[in-house]
Structure formats: structure tokens, C-alpha cells
Design a protein around this motif. Structure first.
Motif, PDB file in Angstrom:
ATOM      1  N   MET A  46      13.495  17.145   7.532  1.00 17.94           N
ATOM      2  CA  MET A  46      12.202  16.573   7.180  1.00 17.94           C
ATOM      3  C   MET A  46      11.827  16.969   5.759  1.00 17.94           C
ATOM      4  SD  MET A  46       8.691  16.902   9.299  1.00 17.94           S
ATOM      5  CE  MET A  46       7.285  15.880   8.959  1.00 17.94           C
ATOM      6  N   LEU A  47      12.040  18.229   5.419  1.00 18.63           N
ATOM      7  CA  LEU A  47      11.746  18.702   4.064  1.00 18.63           C
ATOM      8  C   LEU A  47      12.584  17.951   3.041  1.00 18.63           C
ATOM      9  CD1 LEU A  47      10.339  20.608   2.089  1.00 18.63           C
ATOM     10  CD2 LEU A  47      12.122  22.298   2.588  1.00 18.63           C
ATOM     11  N   ALA A  48      13.863  17.755   3.322  1.00 17.18           N
ATOM     12  CA  ALA A  48      14.742  17.043   2.388  1.00 17.18           C
ATOM     13  C   ALA A  48      14.266  15.603   2.186  1.00 17.18           C
ATOM     14  CB  ALA A  48      16.180  17.062   2.890  1.00 17.18           C
ATOM     15  N   CYS A  49      13.869  14.954   3.256  1.00 15.67           N
ATOM     16  CA  CYS A  49      13.386  13.571   3.179  1.00 15.67           C
ATOM     17  C   CYS A  49      12.092  13.492   2.373  1.00 15.67           C
ATOM     18  CB  CYS A  49      13.176  13.034   4.591  1.00 15.67           C
ATOM     19  SG  CYS A  49      12.484  11.362   4.663  1.00 15.67           S
ATOM     20  N   ILE A  50      11.154  14.377   2.668  1.00 20.41           N
ATOM     21  CA  ILE A  50       9.863  14.371   1.959  1.00 20.41           C
ATOM     22  C   ILE A  50      10.078  14.714   0.486  1.00 20.41           C
ATOM     23  CG2 ILE A  50       7.630  15.550   1.760  1.00 20.41           C
ATOM     24  CD1 ILE A  50       7.381  14.000   4.188  1.00 20.41           C
ATOM     25  N   ALA A  51      10.970  15.659   0.210  1.00 19.72           N
ATOM     26  CA  ALA A  51      11.265  16.028  -1.181  1.00 19.72           C
ATOM     27  C   ALA A  51      11.836  14.832  -1.935  1.00 19.72           C
ATOM     28  CB  ALA A  51      12.222  17.215  -1.227  1.00 19.72           C
ATOM     29  N   CYS A  96      -3.424  19.017  -3.580  1.00 18.17           N
ATOM     30  CA  CYS A  96      -2.272  19.276  -2.719  1.00 18.17           C
ATOM     31  C   CYS A  96      -2.207  20.741  -2.289  1.00 18.17           C
ATOM     32  CB  CYS A  96      -0.988  18.803  -3.385  1.00 18.17           C
ATOM     33  SG  CYS A  96      -0.923  16.987  -3.517  1.00 18.17           S
ATOM     34  N   ASP A  97      -2.696  21.654  -3.123  1.00 17.48           N
ATOM     35  CA  ASP A  97      -2.826  23.053  -2.698  1.00 17.48           C
ATOM     36  C   ASP A  97      -3.811  23.144  -1.537  1.00 17.48           C
ATOM     37  OD1 ASP A  97      -1.024  23.909  -4.605  1.00 17.48           O
ATOM     38  OD2 ASP A  97      -2.553  24.724  -5.964  1.00 17.48           O
ATOM     39  N   PHE A  98      -4.936  22.451  -1.662  1.00 16.34           N
ATOM     40  CA  PHE A  98      -5.925  22.426  -0.585  1.00 16.34           C
ATOM     41  C   PHE A  98      -5.320  21.827   0.681  1.00 16.34           C
ATOM     42  CE2 PHE A  98      -9.003  19.565   1.565  1.00 16.34           C
ATOM     43  CZ  PHE A  98      -9.691  20.538   2.278  1.00 16.34           C
ATOM     44  N   SER A  99      -4.675  20.673   0.536  1.00 16.54           N
ATOM     45  CA  SER A  99      -4.096  19.986   1.685  1.00 16.54           C
ATOM     46  C   SER A  99      -3.096  20.876   2.417  1.00 16.54           C
ATOM     47  CB  SER A  99      -3.414  18.696   1.232  1.00 16.54           C
ATOM     48  OG  SER A  99      -2.844  18.017   2.315  1.00 16.54           O
ATOM     49  N   SER A 100      -2.227  21.545   1.683  1.00 16.38           N
ATOM     50  CA  SER A 100      -1.225  22.396   2.334  1.00 16.38           C
ATOM     51  C   SER A 100      -1.846  23.641   2.955  1.00 16.38           C
ATOM     52  CB  SER A 100      -0.102  22.770   1.361  1.00 16.38           C
ATOM     53  OG  SER A 100      -0.563  23.632   0.355  1.00 16.38           O
ATOM     54  N   PRO A 113       0.821  -1.213   0.000  1.00 14.88           N
ATOM     55  CA  PRO A 113       0.000   0.000   0.000  1.00 14.88           C
ATOM     56  C   PRO A 113       0.856   1.266   0.000  1.00 14.88           C
ATOM     57  CG  PRO A 113      -0.071  -1.080   2.145  1.00 14.88           C
ATOM     58  CD  PRO A 113       0.714  -1.967   1.227  1.00 14.88           C
ATOM     59  N   ALA A 114       0.358   2.285  -0.685  1.00 16.53           N
ATOM     60  CA  ALA A 114       1.053   3.569  -0.735  1.00 16.53           C
ATOM     61  C   ALA A 114       0.980   4.224   0.638  1.00 16.53           C
ATOM     62  CB  ALA A 114       0.405   4.465  -1.782  1.00 16.53           C
ATOM     63  N   LEU A 115       2.078   4.815   1.063  1.00 12.36           N
ATOM     64  CA  LEU A 115       2.081   5.513   2.344  1.00 12.36           C
ATOM     65  C   LEU A 115       1.202   6.751   2.274  1.00 12.36           C
ATOM     66  CD1 LEU A 115       5.862   5.402   3.338  1.00 12.36           C
ATOM     67  CD2 LEU A 115       4.009   4.052   4.300  1.00 12.36           C
ATOM     68  N   THR A 116       0.484   7.024   3.337  1.00 20.23           N
ATOM     69  CA  THR A 116      -0.336   8.232   3.404  1.00 20.23           C
ATOM     70  C   THR A 116       0.548   9.433   3.680  1.00 20.23           C
ATOM     71  OG1 THR A 116      -0.678   8.045   5.780  1.00 20.23           O
ATOM     72  CG2 THR A 116      -2.274   6.906   4.347  1.00 20.23           C
ATOM     73  N   GLU A 117      -0.033  10.620   3.510  1.00 19.17           N
ATOM     74  CA  GLU A 117       0.707  11.850   3.826  1.00 19.17           C
ATOM     75  C   GLU A 117       1.240  11.793   5.251  1.00 19.17           C
ATOM     76  OE1 GLU A 117      -1.190  15.650   2.899  1.00 19.17           O
ATOM     77  OE2 GLU A 117      -2.596  14.542   1.631  1.00 19.17           O
ATOM     78  N   ARG A 118       0.377  11.415   6.175  1.00 20.77           N
ATOM     79  CA  ARG A 118       0.763  11.362   7.593  1.00 20.77           C
ATOM     80  C   ARG A 118       1.909  10.381   7.807  1.00 20.77           C
ATOM     81  NH1 ARG A 118      -3.552  11.412  12.214  1.00 20.77           N
ATOM     82  NH2 ARG A 118      -4.063  13.077  10.799  1.00 20.77           N
ATOM     83  N   ALA A 119       1.812   9.193   7.198  1.00 18.40           N
ATOM     84  CA  ALA A 119       2.864   8.189   7.347  1.00 18.40           C
ATOM     85  C   ALA A 119       4.181   8.683   6.746  1.00 18.40           C
ATOM     86  CB  ALA A 119       2.443   6.878   6.709  1.00 18.40           C
ATOM     87  N   LEU A 120       4.103   9.386   5.620  1.00 20.07           N
ATOM     88  CA  LEU A 120       5.320   9.945   5.018  1.00 20.07           C
ATOM     89  C   LEU A 120       5.961  10.976   5.938  1.00 20.07           C
ATOM     90  CD1 LEU A 120       4.086  10.301   1.352  1.00 20.07           C
ATOM     91  CD2 LEU A 120       6.106   9.021   2.063  1.00 20.07           C
ATOM     92  N   ASP A 170       3.904  19.581   3.736  1.00 21.53           N
ATOM     93  CA  ASP A 170       2.572  19.018   3.543  1.00 21.53           C
ATOM     94  C   ASP A 170       2.256  18.840   2.058  1.00 21.53           C
ATOM     95  OD1 ASP A 170       0.121  18.360   5.346  1.00 21.53           O
ATOM     96  OD2 ASP A 170      -0.696  19.368   3.570  1.00 21.53           O
ATOM     97  N   ARG A 171       2.607  19.822   1.242  1.00 27.83           N
ATOM     98  CA  ARG A 171       2.347  19.743  -0.199  1.00 27.83           C
ATOM     99  C   ARG A 171       3.097  18.568  -0.820  1.00 27.83           C
ATOM    100  NH1 ARG A 171       4.230  20.829  -5.046  1.00 27.83           N
ATOM    101  NH2 ARG A 171       6.260  21.506  -4.317  1.00 27.83           N
ATOM    102  N   LEU A 172       4.357  18.412  -0.451  1.00 28.50           N
ATOM    103  CA  LEU A 172       5.162  17.322  -1.017  1.00 28.50           C
ATOM    104  C   LEU A 172       4.700  15.953  -0.526  1.00 28.50           C
ATOM    105  CD1 LEU A 172       8.717  18.928  -0.888  1.00 28.50           C
ATOM    106  CD2 LEU A 172       7.341  18.446  -2.936  1.00 28.50           C
ATOM    107  N   ALA A 173       4.267  15.866   0.719  1.00 31.96           N
ATOM    108  CA  ALA A 173       3.736  14.596   1.236  1.00 31.96           C
ATOM    109  C   ALA A 173       2.472  14.215   0.470  1.00 31.96           C
ATOM    110  CB  ALA A 173       3.465  14.700   2.731  1.00 31.96           C
TER     111      ALA A 173
END
Length: 146
Positions: free
Chosen positions: A44-49, A102-106, A25-32, A120-123
Motif C-alpha cells: 500500500m505504501l509503495a502504491c501511494i508513494a 498533510c502533517d495535520f492529516s497524518s 476529479p482528483a481522487l481524495t485521500e480516502r479514494a487513493l 496518510d501523509r502521501l495520500a
């Protein structure tokens, strides 16, 4: 092991490995975000990017494989061409949806400081890319080939 024996083992195991990879299963935003949590927002930003980049590559491969599968589909050309056109349209509409979602989510991060909006946008981007890649793999998995 002989080359023929190795070939037989690969012919038997490779489809199972590909199937197993596609069922993860694909990881969710929260899990990422949790997976990339470290002591600093910059890390954290570098990892998510990095995860977002990997997901983009995975999606690109899934789109290429879907187009290739359609090209080799054992079906009347009329239906093959229709499916190819709809895949192209679907890919473009997905890009639009992903951007807006993703604009909405962020935006739900509100007035958070630092890199929170970009994290948040990248996740979101990574999750949606992974889900789309999984969806495309599932769609083409049973197409009979010529």
C-alpha cells in the motif's frame, strides 16, 4: 489517412482530450488509500508513494504550463508581470500549506502502527497536488494569447 487529414483530426480532437483530462476529479485521500489497498501495508505504501510522485509531476507540469500561458498572454506587460509574480508567490504558499495540512492529516492517524502515518501523509500530498494542478489548468484555460 493523409498527413493533412491526420493533422485536422488532431487539431479537432486534441483540445477535447485535454479538456476531458482536466475535468476528471482528483481522487481524495480516502479514494487513493482504497485504490492502493492490498494485502500488506508495504504494498500500500509503495502504491501511494507512486501516486504521490505522479501527482508531483502533474503539478510541476501544471505550474510550467501556467507560467508559459502567462508569458504568452495577450495583455499589457504590467499585468502579465504582476500575474507571474503572484503565481510564483502562490506556488510557494501552496507548498507551505500542503506541508502543514498533510502533517495535520497524518497526525489524525494517532498511534497507528507501521506505515500508517506515511501512507496518510502521501495520500494527502497526492490529493492536494492533483487539486492544485486542476486549479492551475482551470485558471489559465481561457487566457487569450498573443
Amino acid at each position: 489517412m493523409t498527413p493533412i487529414g491526420l493533422g485536422l483530426v488532431m487539431a479537432i480532437l486534441l483540445p477535447r482530450l485535454v479538456l476531458a483530462a482536466s475535468t476528471i476529479p482528483a481522487l481524495t485521500e480516502r479514494a487513493l488509500r482504497e485504490e492502493c489497498s492490498t494485502s500488506s501495508q508495504a504494498r500500500m505504501l509503495a502504491c501511494i508513494a507512486k501516486r504521490a510522485g505522479e501527482s508531483q509531476e502533474l503539478l510541476r507540469d501544471a505550474e510550467t504550463n501556467a507560467a508559459r500561458a502567462l508569458a504568452g498572454w495577450d495583455e499589457d506587460d504590467r499585468y502579465v508581470n504582476q500575474a507571474k509574480a503572484r503565481l510564483g508567490r502562490s506556488n510557494k504558499e501552496f507548498e507551505k500549506y500542503r506541508q502543514v495540512q498533510c502533517d495535520f492529516s497524518s497526525s489524525l492517524v494517532g498511534g497507528a502502527a507501521g506505515n500508517s502515518h506515511e501512507i496518510d501523509r502521501l495520500a494527502c500530498l497526492a490529493e492536494l497536488n492533483n487539486r492544485r494542478a486542476e486549479q492551475l489548468r482551470d485558471e489559465i484555460s481561457a487566457l487569450p494569447t498573443r
